[in-house]
Design a protein around this motif. Structure first.
Motif, PDB file in Angstrom:
ATOM      1  N   ARG A   1      41.086 -13.000 -32.450  1.00 33.17           N
ATOM      2  CA  ARG A   1      42.388 -12.656 -32.280  1.00 33.17           C
ATOM      3  C   ARG A   1      43.557 -13.733 -30.566  1.00 33.17           C
ATOM      4  N   ASP A   2      41.623 -14.417 -30.416  1.00 34.83           N
ATOM      5  CA  ASP A   2      42.276 -14.901 -28.160  1.00 34.83           C
ATOM      6  C   ASP A   2      42.215 -16.252 -29.430  1.00 34.83           C
ATOM      7  N   SER A   3      42.877 -17.283 -27.884  1.00 33.81           N
ATOM      8  CA  SER A   3      43.565 -18.352 -28.301  1.00 33.81           C
ATOM      9  C   SER A   3      42.003 -19.186 -27.799  1.00 33.81           C
ATOM     10  N   GLU A   4      43.258 -20.480 -28.066  1.00 32.51           N
ATOM     11  CA  GLU A   4      42.392 -21.932 -27.812  1.00 32.51           C
ATOM     12  C   GLU A   4      40.952 -21.606 -28.226  1.00 32.51           C
ATOM     13  N   THR A   5      39.992 -21.961 -27.200  1.00 31.57           N
ATOM     14  CA  THR A   5      38.093 -22.299 -27.528  1.00 31.57           C
ATOM     15  C   THR A   5      37.805 -20.462 -27.822  1.00 31.57           C
ATOM     16  N   ASN A   6      38.309 -20.220 -27.396  1.00 30.70           N
ATOM     17  CA  ASN A   6      38.357 -18.016 -27.090  1.00 30.70           C
ATOM     18  C   ASN A   6      38.346 -17.894 -28.710  1.00 30.70           C
ATOM     19  N   GLY A   7      39.290 -19.114 -29.549  1.00 29.32           N
ATOM     20  CA  GLY A   7      39.393 -17.703 -31.045  1.00 29.32           C
ATOM     21  C   GLY A   7      39.104 -19.693 -31.507  1.00 29.32           C
ATOM     22  N   GLN A   8      38.353 -20.204 -31.920  1.00 27.06           N
ATOM     23  CA  GLN A   8      37.609 -21.219 -32.845  1.00 27.06           C
ATOM     24  C   GLN A   8      36.210 -20.637 -32.452  1.00 27.06           C
ATOM     25  N   VAL A   9      36.376 -20.171 -33.723  1.00 32.09           N
ATOM     26  CA  VAL A   9      35.153 -20.113 -34.093  1.00 32.09           C
ATOM     27  C   VAL A   9      33.985 -21.208 -35.442  1.00 32.09           C
ATOM     28  N   ARG A  10      32.827 -20.638 -35.621  1.00 33.03           N
ATOM     29  CA  ARG A  10      31.612 -21.610 -36.414  1.00 33.03           C
ATOM     30  C   ARG A  10      31.300 -19.946 -37.330  1.00 33.03           C
ATOM     31  N   CYS A  11      31.703 -21.022 -38.388  1.00 30.36           N
ATOM     32  CA  CYS A  11      30.816 -19.958 -39.551  1.00 30.36           C
ATOM     33  C   CYS A  11      29.483 -20.199 -40.487  1.00 30.36           C
TER      34      CYS A  11
ATOM     35  N   ALA B   1      29.821 -15.271 -38.028  1.00 25.04           N
ATOM     36  CA  ALA B   1      30.984 -16.410 -37.406  1.00 25.04           C
ATOM     37  C   ALA B   1      30.361 -15.807 -35.868  1.00 25.04           C
ATOM     38  N   THR B   2      30.855 -16.927 -35.289  1.00 24.35           N
ATOM     39  CA  THR B   2      30.692 -17.100 -33.258  1.00 24.35           C
ATOM     40  C   THR B   2      32.149 -18.193 -32.879  1.00 24.35           C
ATOM     41  N   ASP B   3      32.181 -17.209 -31.716  1.00 22.60           N
ATOM     42  CA  ASP B   3      33.635 -18.474 -31.331  1.00 22.60           C
ATOM     43  C   ASP B   3      33.156 -19.133 -29.948  1.00 22.60           C
TER      44      ASP B   3
ATOM     45  N   GLY C   1      33.958 -19.195 -27.100  1.00 23.58           N
ATOM     46  CA  GLY C   1      33.980 -18.493 -25.934  1.00 23.58           C
ATOM     47  C   GLY C   1      32.643 -18.559 -25.180  1.00 23.58           C
ATOM     48  N   SER C   2      33.228 -17.746 -23.270  1.00 23.48           N
ATOM     49  CA  SER C   2      31.955 -17.951 -22.474  1.00 23.48           C
ATOM     50  C   SER C   2      31.992 -17.211 -21.746  1.00 23.48           C
ATOM     51  N   PRO C   3      30.943 -15.954 -22.108  1.00 26.58           N
ATOM     52  CA  PRO C   3      30.053 -15.908 -23.159  1.00 26.58           C
ATOM     53  C   PRO C   3      30.552 -15.856 -24.351  1.00 26.58           C
ATOM     54  N   PRO C   4      30.023 -16.320 -25.797  1.00 29.99           N
ATOM     55  CA  PRO C   4      30.234 -16.078 -27.118  1.00 29.99           C
ATOM     56  C   PRO C   4      30.287 -14.668 -27.568  1.00 29.99           C
ATOM     57  N   LEU C   5      31.812 -14.388 -28.374  1.00 26.78           N
ATOM     58  CA  LEU C   5      31.386 -13.013 -29.056  1.00 26.78           C
ATOM     59  C   LEU C   5      30.788 -13.408 -30.708  1.00 26.78           C
ATOM     60  N   SER C   6      30.487 -12.656 -31.228  1.00 27.17           N
ATOM     61  CA  SER C   6      30.248 -12.880 -33.081  1.00 27.17           C
ATOM     62  C   SER C   6      30.305 -11.824 -33.317  1.00 27.17           C
TER      63      SER C   6
END
Ligand SMILES: *[C@@H]1O[C@H](CO)[C@@H](O)[C@H](O)[C@H]1NC(C)=O
Ligand SMILES: *[C@@H]1O[C@H](CO)[C@@H](O)[C@H](O)[C@H]1NC(C)=O
Ligand SMILES: *[C@@H]1O[C@H](CO)[C@@H](O)[C@H](O)[C@H]1NC(C)=O
Length: 549
Positions: free
Chosen positions: A354-364, A404-406, A408-413
């Motif tokens: 639900r976050d935006s920009e890089t905070n919402g970009q996810v790698r799986c 799945a890890t976004d 963000g900094s720090p990233p959330l997964s």
């Protein structure tokens, strides 16, 4: 009745002198002797003197040597006659021997010895700034003890923007010429001069102190029409977002401002507080960028009597990486047959942050060591695809962990386990446990006796792995094999059907089939050698020793 003769009194007509007040002592007013036709030398003899009528004030006296009438006392017209138009002092000249009385009228003329005077040095007037043009404000007149043209003749008001002077017969007024504005000018001092008509001219002044009283003629004015602020979505309560500020040029309650939200929705009111006095806007609820990233609030400033103005506050909520990615399994083929080719899509996964920009970009990613991979598809979708051949008989269940890890900094997964079962395919034929089988028939075998047993295994599931044994058709000495032997379909145990005629054979072969119950079924064939133990002692012993070894 004695006759008393009246004294011989000679009464002449009045003689009068006109002179100005405040003459020096000894100033000659006129010559009595000359004016009355009396020999000046007799004056002394006749005891000439000025007598006063009633009052003991003797304003003048006679020079007995020459008959001059001279000023003997200060003559102040204002003190003697006030504002009377004419000031006449009655005096008498008395002569004896014979007794003679002469009235003398002294006409005291005014000199300009007094200045116009106001009662006070300072006149205070309060005038509201709302007073309209033409309003009149009376001023106490000035007084001048002198009379006639020596009294106040005119007034002169210091040049100024707002007032001119209105002078009537009995009044002096300030007339408002231009409206006052307290916010520009709070106090005005004007010098008013009263002038008399004497020569030299005399004047008196007064300062008119005007206090301009406030009227609520100014609306509150915001320092900005639009205030912009931004605040992170995880801001603590009471974080100051922005302070709005309006000023009101009026004073007192007219300039007292209170702030309020204007037509702001309940949701927004529950998120922000507004200090009515200071205009400070603080965080009051929990802000969520993902719910609403920008808000517009209207704030009203109102002064005491109720003049209002408005401003707009735009608050941008900035994103904070406060949402871990969410993994959703959109579809899954479960179980999957073990014979699917590599590259078969078995599931679809959707990832949301639900976050935006890089905070919402996810790698799986997917765990190592399983024959599956994730293939990115259209936005946020991944296909779960097999990477190799599956074999239910080796691995029948998979527990696949997807992470799945976004960015963000720090990233959330976050991660999710997907359970996958492999479905059976009848891909294994029954397999005999031995390379070959032998059965030995002894001398007195009875019908039904067990000769030997065969055993085949099939690793497939249920009926695909259920083995059924049967004898394949064949002949022994011209008779069907089944007349000699039978095999138990379930157990693989081979029985004799009848007693053998030992003289007739030394050995023969039968064929046993192991077949599973799959559809289609798979099978294996096996040859079983049947030996006659007692056909020859030699064979028998060899065979037995083989069997025993
Ligand atoms: C699958 O793996 C996850 C992570 O290793 C574990 O928590 C879960 O209990 C496993 N589920 C099953 C059914 O084995
Ligand atoms: C046996 O295999 C067939 C395909 O060969 C399959 O369709 C069937 O479902 C399997 N039976 C079981 C019980 O797995
Ligand atoms: C076994 O023999 C039968 C009968 O001759 C035949 O139909 C079957 O295909 C054979 N099976 C194999 C695996 O050779």
């Amino acid at each position: 009745n004695r006759y008393i003769p009246l004294p011989r009194v000679i009464l002449h007509g009045d003689i009068s002198y006109s002179f100005t007040e405040e003459m020096r002592h000894g100033t000659v007013i006129g010559n009595i002797a000359k004016d009355l036709g009396i020999d000046a030398n007799t004056l002394s003899l006749r005891k000439a003197r000025i007598d006063t009528e009633g009052s003991d004030k003797r304003f003048c006296e006679i020079n007995l040597r020459n008959g001059d009438l001279i000023v003997s006392e200060r003559i102040d017209r204002e003190g003697l006659c006030g504002d009377k138009a004419s000031c006449v002092l009655k005096q008498e000249l008395m002569l004896e021997n014979p007794l003679e009385l002469q009235r003398i009228s002294l006409h005291v003329q005014d000199i300009n010895d007094n200045s116009p005077q106001f009662d006070k040095n300072l006149i205070h007037i309060d005038i509201s700034e709302s007073a309209s043009k033409g309003a009149r404000f009376p001023i106490e007149e000035a007084h001048d003890a002198d009379i006639g043209k020596n009294s106040v003749q005119s007034y002169n008001l210091q040049t100024n923007e707002n007032f001119f002077l209105g002078v009537g017969t009995n009044s002096v007024e300030l007339v408002l010429n231009k409206q006052l504005d307290r916010e520009t000018l709070q106090e005005i001092n004007l010098l008013l001069t009263a002038l008399d008509g004497g020569s030299p001219q005399r004047s008196g002044t007064v300062v008119i102190h005007i206090t301009v009283l406030d009227a609520n003629d100014n609306v509150p004015v915001f320092s900005q029409a639009v205030y912009e602020a931004s605040v992170p979505e995880n801001s603590l309560l009471d974080t100051v977002v922005v302070t709005v500020s309006a000023t009101d040029a009026d004073t007192g309650p007219n300039g007292d401002i209170t702030y309020n939200f204007d037509h702001v929705s309940d949701e927004h009111v529950s998120l922000f507080s507004l200090n009515h006095k200071t205009g400070e806007i603080k965080v009051m609820g929990s802000l969520d960028y993902e719910t609403e990233s920008s808000m517009e609030l209207r704030v009203r400033a109102k002064d005491g009597p109720g003049l209002t103005s408005y401003c707009t506050v735009v608050i941008d909520i900035t994103d904070v990486n406060d949402n871990p990615p969410a993994i959703n399994l959109k579809s899954l083929s479960n179980p999957i047959p073990e014979n699917v080719p590599p590259g078969t899509e078995v599931g679809i996964i959707n990832v949301q942050d639900r976050d935006s920009e890089t905070n919402g970009q996810v790698r799986c990613s997917i765990q190592q060591g399983v024959p599956f991979k994730l293939v990115p598809s259209i936005k946020n979708y991944y296909s779960l695809v097999t990477t190799g051949q599956l074999d239910r008989e080796l691995v029948s269940d998979y527990n696949i962990t997807i992470t799945a890890t976004d960015e963000g900094s720090p990233p959330l997964s976050s991660s999710k386990s997907v359970q996958l079962s492999v479905a059976d395919i009848n891909d294994n034929p029954p397999v005999f446990e031995e390379q070959s089988y032998s059965a030995y028939v002894s001398e007195n075998n009875k019908p039904g006796s067990t000769l030997c047993s065969v055993n085949a295994r099939d690793p497939d599931w249920r009926q695909n792995g259920t083995v059924v044994y049967s004898l394949l058709a064949g002949e022994v000495n011209g008779a069907p094999v089944s007349s000699y032997l039978s095999v138990n379909g379930d157990t693989g145990v081979i029985h004799a059907v009848r007693s053998f005629d030992y003289e007739q054979f030394r050995s023969f072969k039968i064929h046993v089939m192991a077949r599973d119950n799959g559809s289609p079924p798979l099978s294996s064939n096996m040859t079983v050698s049947v030996w006659n133990c007692c056909f020859s002692t030699f064979w028998c012993s060899v065979s037995l020793s083989l069997v025993l070894s």
